[in-house]
Design a protein around this motif. Structure first.
Motif, PDB file in Angstrom:
ATOM      1  N   GLY A   1       0.894  -1.176  -0.060  1.00 47.03           N
ATOM      2  CA  GLY A   1      -0.044  -0.016  -0.140  1.00 47.03           C
ATOM      3  C   GLY A   1       0.810   1.249  -0.091  1.00 47.03           C
ATOM      4  O   GLY A   1       0.232   2.388   0.153  1.00 47.03           O
ATOM      5  N   SER A   2       2.292   1.235  -0.079  1.00 50.00           N
ATOM      6  CA  SER A   2       2.985   2.411  -0.119  1.00 50.00           C
ATOM      7  C   SER A   2       2.975   3.107  -1.182  1.00 50.00           C
ATOM      8  O   SER A   2       3.635   4.247  -1.385  1.00 50.00           O
ATOM      9  N   GLY A   3       2.594   2.416  -2.341  1.00 48.01           N
ATOM     10  CA  GLY A   3       2.490   3.319  -3.789  1.00 48.01           C
ATOM     11  C   GLY A   3       3.508   2.764  -4.811  1.00 48.01           C
ATOM     12  O   GLY A   3       3.557   3.150  -5.861  1.00 48.01           O
ATOM     13  N   LYS A   4       4.083   1.479  -4.374  1.00 45.16           N
ATOM     14  CA  LYS A   4       5.266   0.981  -5.251  1.00 45.16           C
ATOM     15  C   LYS A   4       4.525   0.599  -6.759  1.00 45.16           C
ATOM     16  O   LYS A   4       5.011   1.036  -7.799  1.00 45.16           O
ATOM     17  N   THR A   5       3.468  -0.015  -6.714  1.00 44.89           N
ATOM     18  CA  THR A   5       2.860  -0.432  -7.953  1.00 44.89           C
ATOM     19  C   THR A   5       2.450   0.968  -8.778  1.00 44.89           C
ATOM     20  O   THR A   5       2.424   1.047  -9.872  1.00 44.89           O
ATOM     21  N   THR A   6       1.695   1.763  -8.073  1.00 42.78           N
ATOM     22  CA  THR A   6       1.167   3.115  -8.683  1.00 42.78           C
ATOM     23  C   THR A   6       2.560   3.807  -9.226  1.00 42.78           C
ATOM     24  O   THR A   6       2.337   4.560 -10.402  1.00 42.78           O
TER      25      THR A   6
HETATM   26  N1  LIG Z   1      -7.120   1.970  -8.915  1.00 42.05           N
HETATM   27  C1  LIG Z   1      -7.108   2.231  -7.582  1.00 42.05           C
HETATM   28  N2  LIG Z   1      -8.067   3.053  -7.005  1.00 42.05           N
HETATM   29  C2  LIG Z   1      -8.470   3.266  -5.736  1.00 42.05           C
HETATM   30  N3  LIG Z   1      -7.356   3.075  -4.919  1.00 42.05           N
HETATM   31  C3  LIG Z   1      -6.066   2.510  -5.424  1.00 42.05           C
HETATM   32  C4  LIG Z   1      -6.052   2.015  -6.743  1.00 42.05           C
HETATM   33  N4  LIG Z   1      -5.049   1.318  -7.031  1.00 42.05           N
HETATM   34  C5  LIG Z   1      -4.221   1.480  -5.844  1.00 42.05           C
HETATM   35  N5  LIG Z   1      -4.895   2.192  -4.800  1.00 42.05           N
HETATM   36  C6  LIG Z   1      -4.738   2.260  -3.516  1.00 42.05           C
HETATM   37  O1  LIG Z   1      -3.354   3.141  -3.386  1.00 42.05           O
HETATM   38  C7  LIG Z   1      -2.502   2.543  -2.397  1.00 42.05           C
HETATM   39  C8  LIG Z   1      -1.241   2.346  -3.028  1.00 42.05           C
HETATM   40  O2  LIG Z   1      -1.588   1.208  -3.819  1.00 42.05           O
HETATM   41  P1  LIG Z   1      -0.196   0.499  -4.716  1.00 42.05           P
HETATM   42  O3  LIG Z   1       0.522   1.524  -5.486  1.00 42.05           O
HETATM   43  O4  LIG Z   1      -0.871  -0.684  -5.097  1.00 42.05           O
HETATM   44  O5  LIG Z   1       0.542   0.153  -3.573  1.00 42.05           O
HETATM   45  P2  LIG Z   1       1.839  -1.166  -3.418  1.00 42.05           P
HETATM   46  O6  LIG Z   1       2.103  -1.700  -4.705  1.00 42.05           O
HETATM   47  O7  LIG Z   1       3.036  -0.510  -2.566  1.00 42.05           O
HETATM   48  O8  LIG Z   1       1.021  -2.231  -2.678  1.00 42.05           O
HETATM   49  C9  LIG Z   1      -3.156   1.549  -1.560  1.00 42.05           C
HETATM   50  O9  LIG Z   1      -3.822   2.342  -0.499  1.00 42.05           O
HETATM   51  C10 LIG Z   1      -4.279   1.077  -2.785  1.00 42.05           C
HETATM   52  O10 LIG Z   1      -5.300   0.603  -2.059  1.00 42.05           O
END
Ligand SMILES: Nc1ncnc2c1ncn2[C@@H]1O[C@H](COP(=O)(O)OP(=O)(O)O)[C@@H](O)[C@H]1O
Ligand SMILES: [Mg+2]
Length: 252
Positions: free
Chosen positions: A41-46
């Protein structure tokens, strides 16, 4: 020093009320392997998805392989901006946790799909290149197998071959081994090391600390949408990385 292969300046992204990336800055030099660590949930994927605009950030500037993309304030790219985005994407490849292979195509067909449809490489040449790449990831004999007949580790190696087929300047990996049983992870990590040894620029989100320790030049640690630490891997795993990092490392 050359211009970084990847440079991100002031990257921010919200999902509704939630600020997922907060003014992230990051630079990766050509040939560097950078591992991104951090709690779920730290934003790595985003962050990774923002780098090739699979996710559109709210603001910031991306410079990837010489293509500069500034996120427009109104969120809408003009024609020149769209062209820059397309050029940027062509220089990158992405490997996903869930492989994302086409189930109705063989391993070889998956690998050459982009070569034929995007790069317009003649079929015979694409097949030859695809077979070379499958051999490189140790799957020469699986060229005609469908994904359903492959193990997770084999599927991920096909996905890496597919990424390499596009001849990218940088490859983004998002938890490439997280969906795999432990005994299948090493074969994928081994291929990733081999790719790293060719000098490929790689940004890797992973929880594999051993890979980070042994293969990464740098570690970027994220928490709550912020880069908390960005340092050489040896320093990250050393004794002076700070209490928060030590706490994180003890948990894994
Ligand atoms: N499409 C989306 N809509 C709403 N919230 C999202 C979406 N994608 C990710 N999030 C939220 O953004 C935060 C960061 O997600 P993410 O980038 O997947 O983190 P990580 O890859 O570090 O686990 C999380 O709280 C996640 O629930
Ligand atoms: Mg993630």
């Amino acid at each position: 020093m050359n211009t970084p292969q990847v440079r991100v300046t002031g990257l921010s992204k919200r999902f509704g009320e939630l600020a997922v990336l907060k003014q992230v800055n990051l630079a990766v030099n050509a040939g560097e392997v950078v591992v991104i660590l951090g709690p779920s949930g730290s934003g790595k994927t985003t962050l990774l998805r923002s780098l090739n605009l699979l996710e559109q950030p709210d603001s910031g500037v991306l410079e990837v392989c010489g293509q500069r993309v500034e996120i427009p304030a109104n969120g809408r790219f003009d024609r020149a901006g769209r062209k820059q985005v397309a050029l940027l994407r062509q220089k990158t490849a992405m490997v996903f946790q869930a492989f994302n292979l086409f189930p109705h195509m063989t391993a070889l067909e998956n690998v050459i799909e982009g070569l034929v449809s995007v790069k317009k490489v003649p079929k015979a040449a694409a097949i030859e290149r695809g077979q070379q790449l499958l051999a490189r990831v140790g799957l020469a004999e699986k060229a005609n197998a469908y994904p359903a007949k492959l193990s997770g580790g084999q599927k991920q190696r096909v996905a890496i071959a597919r990424g390499l087929a596009m001849d990218p300047d940088v490859i983004f990996f998002d938890e490439p081994t997280s969906a795999l049983d432990p005994e299948l992870r090493d074969e994928v990590l081994g291929v990733m090391r081999e790719v790293a040894n060719t000098g490929m620029t790689m940004l890797v989100v992973t929880h594999e600390l051993r890979f980070a320790r042994e293969a990464a030049d740098r570690v970027v640690f994220m928490e709550h949408g912020v880069v908390v630490k960005d340092c050489p891997a040896a320093d990250f795993f050393g004794d002076n990385s700070g209490e928060r990092i030590q706490q994180f490392l003890r948990r894994y």
